[in-house]
Design an enzyme around this catalytic site. Structure first.
Site, PDB file in Angstrom:
ATOM      1  N   SER A  88       1.489  -7.468   9.167  1.00  0.00           N
ATOM      2  CA  SER A  88      -0.097  -7.548   8.918  1.00  0.00           C
ATOM      3  C   SER A  88      -1.008  -8.957   8.557  1.00  0.00           C
ATOM      4  CB  SER A  88      -0.480  -6.163   7.695  1.00  0.00           C
ATOM      5  OG  SER A  88       0.201  -6.859   6.671  1.00  0.00           O
ATOM      6  N   ARG A 117     -15.564 -10.702   2.988  1.00  0.00           N
ATOM      7  CA  ARG A 117     -14.736  -9.691   3.072  1.00  0.00           C
ATOM      8  C   ARG A 117     -15.102  -8.431   2.023  1.00  0.00           C
ATOM      9  NH1 ARG A 117     -13.686 -12.393   6.847  1.00  0.00           N
ATOM     10  NH2 ARG A 117     -11.705 -12.949   7.508  1.00  0.00           N
ATOM     11  N   TYR A 176      -2.752  -9.357  15.620  1.00  0.00           N
ATOM     12  CA  TYR A 176      -2.549  -8.325  14.424  1.00  0.00           C
ATOM     13  C   TYR A 176      -3.673  -7.111  15.045  1.00  0.00           C
ATOM     14  CZ  TYR A 176      -3.233  -5.702  10.258  1.00  0.00           C
ATOM     15  OH  TYR A 176      -3.284  -4.615   9.222  1.00  0.00           O
ATOM     16  N   LEU A 182      12.745  -2.925   4.346  1.00  0.00           N
ATOM     17  CA  LEU A 182      12.828  -3.546   3.045  1.00  0.00           C
ATOM     18  C   LEU A 182      12.683  -5.103   3.459  1.00  0.00           C
ATOM     19  CD1 LEU A 182      15.573  -2.053   0.772  1.00  0.00           C
ATOM     20  CD2 LEU A 182      12.850  -1.936   0.705  1.00  0.00           C
ATOM     21  N   ASP A 222      -9.312 -15.706  12.062  1.00  0.00           N
ATOM     22  CA  ASP A 222     -10.227 -15.238  10.944  1.00  0.00           C
ATOM     23  C   ASP A 222     -11.718 -15.030  11.448  1.00  0.00           C
ATOM     24  OD1 ASP A 222      -8.809 -15.005   8.645  1.00  0.00           O
ATOM     25  OD2 ASP A 222      -9.326 -16.949   7.722  1.00  0.00           O
ATOM     26  N   ASN A 248       6.811  -5.132  16.698  1.00  0.00           N
ATOM     27  CA  ASN A 248       6.979  -4.412  15.489  1.00  0.00           C
ATOM     28  C   ASN A 248       5.783  -3.303  15.502  1.00  0.00           C
ATOM     29  OD1 ASN A 248       8.921  -5.150  13.456  1.00  0.00           O
ATOM     30  ND2 ASN A 248       8.079  -7.295  13.896  1.00  0.00           N
ATOM     31  N   HIS A 299      -2.552 -13.548   0.654  1.00  0.00           N
ATOM     32  CA  HIS A 299      -3.698 -12.984   0.519  1.00  0.00           C
ATOM     33  C   HIS A 299      -4.476 -13.502  -0.438  1.00  0.00           C
ATOM     34  CE1 HIS A 299      -1.541  -9.591   2.763  1.00  0.00           C
ATOM     35  NE2 HIS A 299      -2.579  -9.466   3.280  1.00  0.00           N
ATOM     36  N   ILE A 317       0.809  -1.219   0.007  1.00  0.00           N
ATOM     37  CA  ILE A 317      -0.126   0.070   0.061  1.00  0.00           C
ATOM     38  C   ILE A 317       0.985   1.212  -0.082  1.00  0.00           C
ATOM     39  CG2 ILE A 317      -2.043   1.184   1.093  1.00  0.00           C
ATOM     40  CD1 ILE A 317      -2.438  -1.400   2.477  1.00  0.00           C
ATOM     41  N   ARG A 339      -8.510 -20.851   9.105  1.00  0.00           N
ATOM     42  CA  ARG A 339      -7.511 -20.204   9.311  1.00  0.00           C
ATOM     43  C   ARG A 339      -7.637 -19.523  10.682  1.00  0.00           C
ATOM     44  NH1 ARG A 339      -4.839 -15.642   5.489  1.00  0.00           N
ATOM     45  NH2 ARG A 339      -6.564 -14.778   6.268  1.00  0.00           N
TER      46      ARG A 339
HETATM   47  N1  UDP Z   1      -8.331 -16.942   2.231  1.00  0.00           N
HETATM   48  C1  UDP Z   1      -8.295 -18.352   1.704  1.00  0.00           C
HETATM   49  N2  UDP Z   1      -7.408 -18.840   1.127  1.00  0.00           N
HETATM   50  C2  UDP Z   1      -6.116 -18.017   0.815  1.00  0.00           C
HETATM   51  C3  UDP Z   1      -6.074 -16.711   1.189  1.00  0.00           C
HETATM   52  C4  UDP Z   1      -7.138 -16.427   2.004  1.00  0.00           C
HETATM   53  O1  UDP Z   1      -9.423 -18.904   1.867  1.00  0.00           O
HETATM   54  O2  UDP Z   1      -5.091 -18.788   0.161  1.00  0.00           O
HETATM   55  C5  UDP Z   1      -9.370 -16.531   2.870  1.00  0.00           C
HETATM   56  C6  UDP Z   1      -8.908 -16.068   4.376  1.00  0.00           C
HETATM   57  O3  UDP Z   1      -9.183 -17.073   5.290  1.00  0.00           O
HETATM   58  C7  UDP Z   1     -10.207 -14.857   4.627  1.00  0.00           C
HETATM   59  C8  UDP Z   1     -10.172 -14.137   3.055  1.00  0.00           C
HETATM   60  O4  UDP Z   1      -9.629 -15.229   2.290  1.00  0.00           O
HETATM   61  O5  UDP Z   1     -11.231 -15.478   4.979  1.00  0.00           O
HETATM   62  C9  UDP Z   1      -9.286 -13.048   3.058  1.00  0.00           C
HETATM   63  O6  UDP Z   1      -8.124 -13.098   3.589  1.00  0.00           O
HETATM   64  P1  UDP Z   1      -6.892 -12.219   3.344  1.00  0.00           P
HETATM   65  O7  UDP Z   1      -5.608 -13.217   3.872  1.00  0.00           O
HETATM   66  O8  UDP Z   1      -6.578 -12.080   1.726  1.00  0.00           O
HETATM   67  O9  UDP Z   1      -6.975 -10.964   4.129  1.00  0.00           O
HETATM   68  P2  UDP Z   1      -7.415 -10.778   5.451  1.00  0.00           P
HETATM   69  O10 UDP Z   1      -9.000 -10.652   5.775  1.00  0.00           O
HETATM   70  O11 UDP Z   1      -6.946 -11.947   6.424  1.00  0.00           O
HETATM   71  O12 UDP Z   1      -6.919  -9.618   5.820  1.00  0.00           O
END
Ligand code: UDP
Length: 330
Positions: free
Chosen positions: A76, A221, A140, A33, A285, A91, A188, A12, A282
């Site tokens: 992040s 999301r 986080y 970096l 989440d 951090n 991501h 970003i 994960r």
């Molecule tokens: N996600 C997923 N597979 C991936 C990466 C992310 O299913 O390889 C899911 C993750 O569990 C979340 C959503 O996609 O529900 C967005 O995740 P991301 O890591 O992009 O952003 P976050 O919401 O964690 O900031």
């Protein structure tokens, strides 16, 4: 204006550097970096320094007369923060304290701070506005909320002006294809869906859980284009001129898309099938995160240019399909 963009070589931050330079603002990027890329700042001045090193920060502030800091440096990743909480507090909280103290020593009293939807935890309303309870469910989000509190206290005690911008899910790439999202490893969703298409079945996308309490069982999301985030930072500068104190705004498009809907959108944009498999949930989440950004629209004048998910994904797709994809290291 003379702006120090901390984290300017990151995803970003590098889009912010380009946004400011396109408007003839004096910009210096500062980055350690660790995850950012030198090439992403182009020919902008870059100071290689770590927020955990106060001496390096003093050198950076002594090197120029900055009037504002934009602070994008952070660890992040939600999942990683659950596994390495101490690194995240070190951090994100200690690093920011060092930055604020260096700003104080060098008379810089304006900050735009990158925060996150993760400060809210599990939503208790359909869309999350600024008054929503803040109850982070991962380190986080907790680390960012601690900094938000610190900024309020610093505003009261020393007059530090700040605007905190809480991003929902930053996505997309610069439309000219110059820079985009390049994490290693990439965690991501959108880049991982694109990578799964490009791997042609050799490395399917892993969908983290299809048993969430959402319509199709996958997490929902609110995806917002990275240049629209840069626009809000730009508007925050004039907002701070008129408003002392510490202020916070939520930034999202107000529309939730499930992981499976993102997969379908990538299929529409690419014209190809996304191979995927379902993996366990994960840790950390929340099931759903969707913004109410009415306050940013009303008070900052924020008008996102990318309101359609497919348009956001199209910029990411173009960048990933560029034969020179990825940051070109200088
Ligand atoms: N996600 C997923 N597979 C991936 C990466 C992310 O299913 O390889 C899911 C993750 O569990 C979340 C959503 O996609 O529900 C967005 O995740 P991301 O890591 O992009 O952003 P976050 O919401 O964690 O900031």
């Amino acid at each position: 204006m003379n702006i120090l963009v901390c984290g300017g070589a990151g995803y970003i931050g590098s889009h912010m550097v380009r946004w400011l330079r396109a408007r003839d603002v004096d910009v210096t990027a500062l980055d350690n970096l660790s995850t950012g890329h030198r090439a992403a700042v182009g020919d902008c001045r870059l100071i290689e320094a770590d927020l955990l090193d106060p001496t390096a920060l003093d050198r950076a502030f002594a090197s120029d007369r900055f009037d504002t800091v934009m602070h994008f440096c952070a660890c992040s990743l939600v999942g990683e923060s659950v596994l390495k909480p101490l690194d995240y507090y070190q951090n994100n909280v200690v690093g920011t304290l060092n930055l604020l103290q260096a700003m104080g020593r060098h008379g810089v009293a304006r900050l735009v701070f990158s925060s996150t939807a993760a400060v809210f935890g599990n939503p208790v309303t359909e869309r999350i506005d600024e008054s929503h309870p803040k109850a982070p469910i991962n380190p986080y989000g907790a680390s960012k909320l601690m900094v938000e509190r610190i900024l309020q206290d610093a505003a009261a005690a020393s007059g530090l002006r700040s605007v905190t911008l809480r991003y929902f899910n930053a996505a997309g790439a610069s439309p000219d294809g110059a820079i985009g999202e390049a994490h290693d490893p990439e965690t991501h969703l959108i880049p991982n869906v694109i990578a799964a298409v490009r791997a042609g079945g050799n490395a399917p996308l892993r969908i983290f859980g299809d048993d969430w309490p959402t319509p199709d069982g996958t997490c929902v999301r609110d995806y917002v284009h990275v240049d629209d985030l840069a626009q809000a930072h730009w508007q925050a500068l004039t907002y701070m001129d008129r408003h002392p104190g510490a202020h916070a705004f939520n930034l999202g498009n107000g529309c939730g898309f499930s992981v499976k809907e993102v997969v379908q959108a990538v299929e529409r944009v690419s014209g190809q099938v996304v191979p995927f498999e379902v993996a366990p949930r994960r840790a950390g989440d929340p099931a759903v995160l969707v913004a109410a950004s009415d306050r940013a629209r009303a008070e900052l004048g924020w008008r996102p240019a990318y309101t359609q998910l497919d348009d956001i994904i199209a910029t990411a797709w173009c960048w990933h399909c560029d034969p020179g994809f990825g940051p070109r290291e200088a």
